[in-house]
Design an enzyme around this catalytic site. Structure first.
Site, short mmCIF file in Angstrom:
data_model
loop_
_atom_site.label_atom_id
_atom_site.label_comp_id
_atom_site.label_asym_id
_atom_site.label_seq_id
_atom_site.Cartn_x
_atom_site.Cartn_y
_atom_site.Cartn_z
CB CYS A 1 47.00 29.96 24.35
SG CYS A 1 47.19 30.87 25.88
CG HIS B 1 44.50 26.58 24.91
ND1 HIS B 1 45.63 26.29 25.63
CD2 HIS B 1 44.10 27.82 25.30
CE1 HIS B 1 45.91 27.32 26.42
NE2 HIS B 1 45.00 28.26 26.24
CG ASN C 1 45.72 29.16 29.65
OD1 ASN C 1 46.63 28.63 29.01
ND2 ASN C 1 44.94 30.11 29.14
N1 COA Z 1 37.18 35.51 41.91
C1 COA Z 1 36.00 36.06 42.23
N2 COA Z 1 35.35 36.90 41.41
C2 COA Z 1 35.93 37.19 40.24
C3 COA Z 1 37.17 36.66 39.88
C4 COA Z 1 37.80 35.78 40.77
N3 COA Z 1 38.99 35.20 40.49
N4 COA Z 1 37.50 37.11 38.65
C5 COA Z 1 36.50 37.93 38.27
N5 COA Z 1 35.56 37.98 39.23
C6 COA Z 1 34.32 38.73 39.26
C7 COA Z 1 34.27 39.82 38.24
O1 COA Z 1 34.92 40.97 38.78
C8 COA Z 1 32.79 40.02 38.06
O2 COA Z 1 32.31 40.84 39.09
P1 COA Z 1 31.26 42.01 38.74
O3 COA Z 1 30.09 41.31 38.12
O4 COA Z 1 31.03 42.59 40.08
O5 COA Z 1 31.99 42.90 37.78
C9 COA Z 1 32.21 38.63 38.28
O6 COA Z 1 33.24 37.87 38.90
C10 COA Z 1 31.77 37.93 37.02
O7 COA Z 1 32.73 38.15 36.07
P2 COA Z 1 32.56 37.56 34.62
O8 COA Z 1 33.65 38.11 33.76
O9 COA Z 1 31.16 37.67 34.14
O10 COA Z 1 32.81 36.03 34.91
P3 COA Z 1 32.86 34.91 33.86
O11 COA Z 1 31.83 33.89 34.15
O12 COA Z 1 32.95 35.45 32.46
O13 COA Z 1 34.27 34.25 34.17
C11 COA Z 1 36.50 34.27 33.36
C12 COA Z 1 35.44 35.04 34.10
C13 COA Z 1 37.80 35.05 33.31
C14 COA Z 1 36.74 32.94 34.07
C15 COA Z 1 35.98 34.00 31.93
O14 COA Z 1 35.57 35.21 31.34
C16 COA Z 1 37.00 33.35 31.06
O15 COA Z 1 37.38 32.21 31.26
N6 COA Z 1 37.47 34.05 30.01
C17 COA Z 1 38.47 33.52 29.12
C18 COA Z 1 39.82 33.60 29.78
C19 COA Z 1 40.85 32.80 29.05
O16 COA Z 1 40.67 31.63 28.84
N7 COA Z 1 41.95 33.44 28.66
C20 COA Z 1 43.01 32.81 27.99
C21 COA Z 1 42.61 32.48 26.60
S1 COA Z 1 43.90 31.64 25.80
#
Ligand code: COA
Length: 326
Positions: A109, A251, A281
């Site tokens: 990215c 980004h 993304n």
């Molecule tokens: N729909 C519903 N629930 C989801 C889900 C989805 N698409 N994806 C994950 N969950 C669940 C998880 O399983 C977790 O459940 P649990 O508590 O029972 O284990 C719960 O939602 C919370 O997960 P969490 O990881 O705490 O959520 P979050 O607020 O951190 O959001 C992301 C998750 C992936 C959106 C966030 O971590 C994120 O944006 N990370 C960076 C990703 C990124 O940008 N990657 C590319 C970088 S270049």
């Protein structure tokens, strides 16, 4: 001499997949995806459309509005058409650019900022006069369609810029740059199989190791820290203050990450560009797609910052030029 931004082009595949579309087959909801990521929809390449197709379309648009030829083509991509060879030579050929230098940059990215820095360096040293830099991805090809943690995040698209040669005080001047990486954290976001370390076999497929794996929470923390720190380091190097930045293009991974970086840096919300709601993304394509949407006035100072798997990160400054309509 300095690299000068002369033109921008973009391409996204026509097919739109909304959060509701994904919720029809995954345990997720429009509400969850919007509140956690700010993403409402993403463009997804149809079967038969590949990264080079999007790169050619975006590149053609950029070249049309800037005219003339280039002597190097750099494609930033995580999703090349094939592992070997690079995608850029085919893109150059299909654009009718002849036998120019052409190669890919893979910094995931952060790839577009890395490719921009590479092209600017070639121009500054005289190795190239004009460059076409394309960020192009079909991320949906490497995302596990059954993994709700990643399938909701990514989309496909491409953005391209043409760089020419000029002076640092000219509108369009690109640079300086700040680039960095941390290979100790490579496992946080990676495709475990399909490369030289673990060639693709049935066992890898059974483990779904041919798809992108991500530690979302740690990647989130790293993204906020690295983009903030890199932006600060760049401003310090350029002897600028955050108030000197008219437009902040981070980004487009997640609206919450962009807000957190903007807040940390103290950039006013109206100076931040975000189109993540429409595209998700798009990895190396995200910065040029956002540049194209930014609507910045000529002469304004723009800060680009990106973070990706690797881990990699990079930031760049530029003054916005008068861009010809394509
Ligand atoms: N729909 C519903 N629930 C989801 C889900 C989805 N698409 N994806 C994950 N969950 C669940 C998880 O399983 C977790 O459940 P649990 O508590 O029972 O284990 C719960 O939602 C919370 O997960 P969490 O990881 O705490 O959520 P979050 O607020 O951190 O959001 C992301 C998750 C992936 C959106 C966030 O971590 C994120 O944006 N990370 C960076 C990703 C990124 O940008 N990657 C590319 C970088 S270049």
């Amino acid at each position: 001499m300095t690299a000068i931004l002369q033109a921008i082009g973009t391409a996204v595949p026509p097919q739109i997949v909304t959060n509701d579309d994904l919720a029809a087959r995954l345990d997720t909801s429009d509400e969850w995806v919007r509140t956690r990521t700010g993403i409402a929809q993403r463009h997804v390449a149809e079967a038969g459309t590949s990264t080079s197709d999007l790169a050619v379309e975006a590149g053609a648009e950029a070249l049309k509005s800037s005219g003339g030829e280039v002597d190097v083509v750099i494609v930033a991509t995580t999703t090349p058409d094939r592992i070997c060879p690079s995608t850029a030579p085919e893109v150059a050929s299909r654009l009718g650019l002849g036998t120019v230098a052409a190669f890919d940059v893979n910094a995931v990215c952060a790839g577009f900022v890395y490719a921009l820095a590479t092209a600017a360096g070639l121009i500054e040293t005289g190795a190239a006069e004009r460059a076409l830099v394309v960020g192009a991805e079909t991320m949906t090809r490497i995302v596990d369609p059954e993994d709700r943690g990643t399938a909701v995040l990514f989309g496909d698209g491409a953005g391209a810029v043409v760089l020419g040669r000029g002076h640092a005080d000219q509108p369009g001047a690109v640079g300086p740059f700040d680039l960095g990486s941390d290979g100790d954290r490579a496992d946080l976001l990676c495709v475990p199989a399909g490369g030289a370390r673990r060639p693709l076999d049935q066992a890898a497929r059974d483990e779904r190791a041919n798809y992108l794996h991500m530690d979302g929470r740690e990647v989130y923390r790293q993204a906020v820290k690295r983009m903030s720190d890199s932006s600060r380091a760049l401003l310090a190097r350029a002897e600028l203050d955050v108030d000197d930045i008219d437009c902040f293009i981070g980004h487009q991974a997640n609206a919450r990450i962009l807000d957190a970086v903007g807040d940390r840096l103290g950039i006013a919300p109206e100076r931040r560009i975000s189109n993540v709601a429409r595209y998700g993304n798009t990895s190396a394509a995200s910065i040029p797609l956002a540049m194209s949407d930014a609507g910045v006035e000529p002469g304004k100072r723009v800060l680009l910052t990106a973070f990706g798997a690797g881990m990699t990160w990079g930031s760049a400054l530029l003054t916005w030029p008068e861009l010809a309509a394509s």
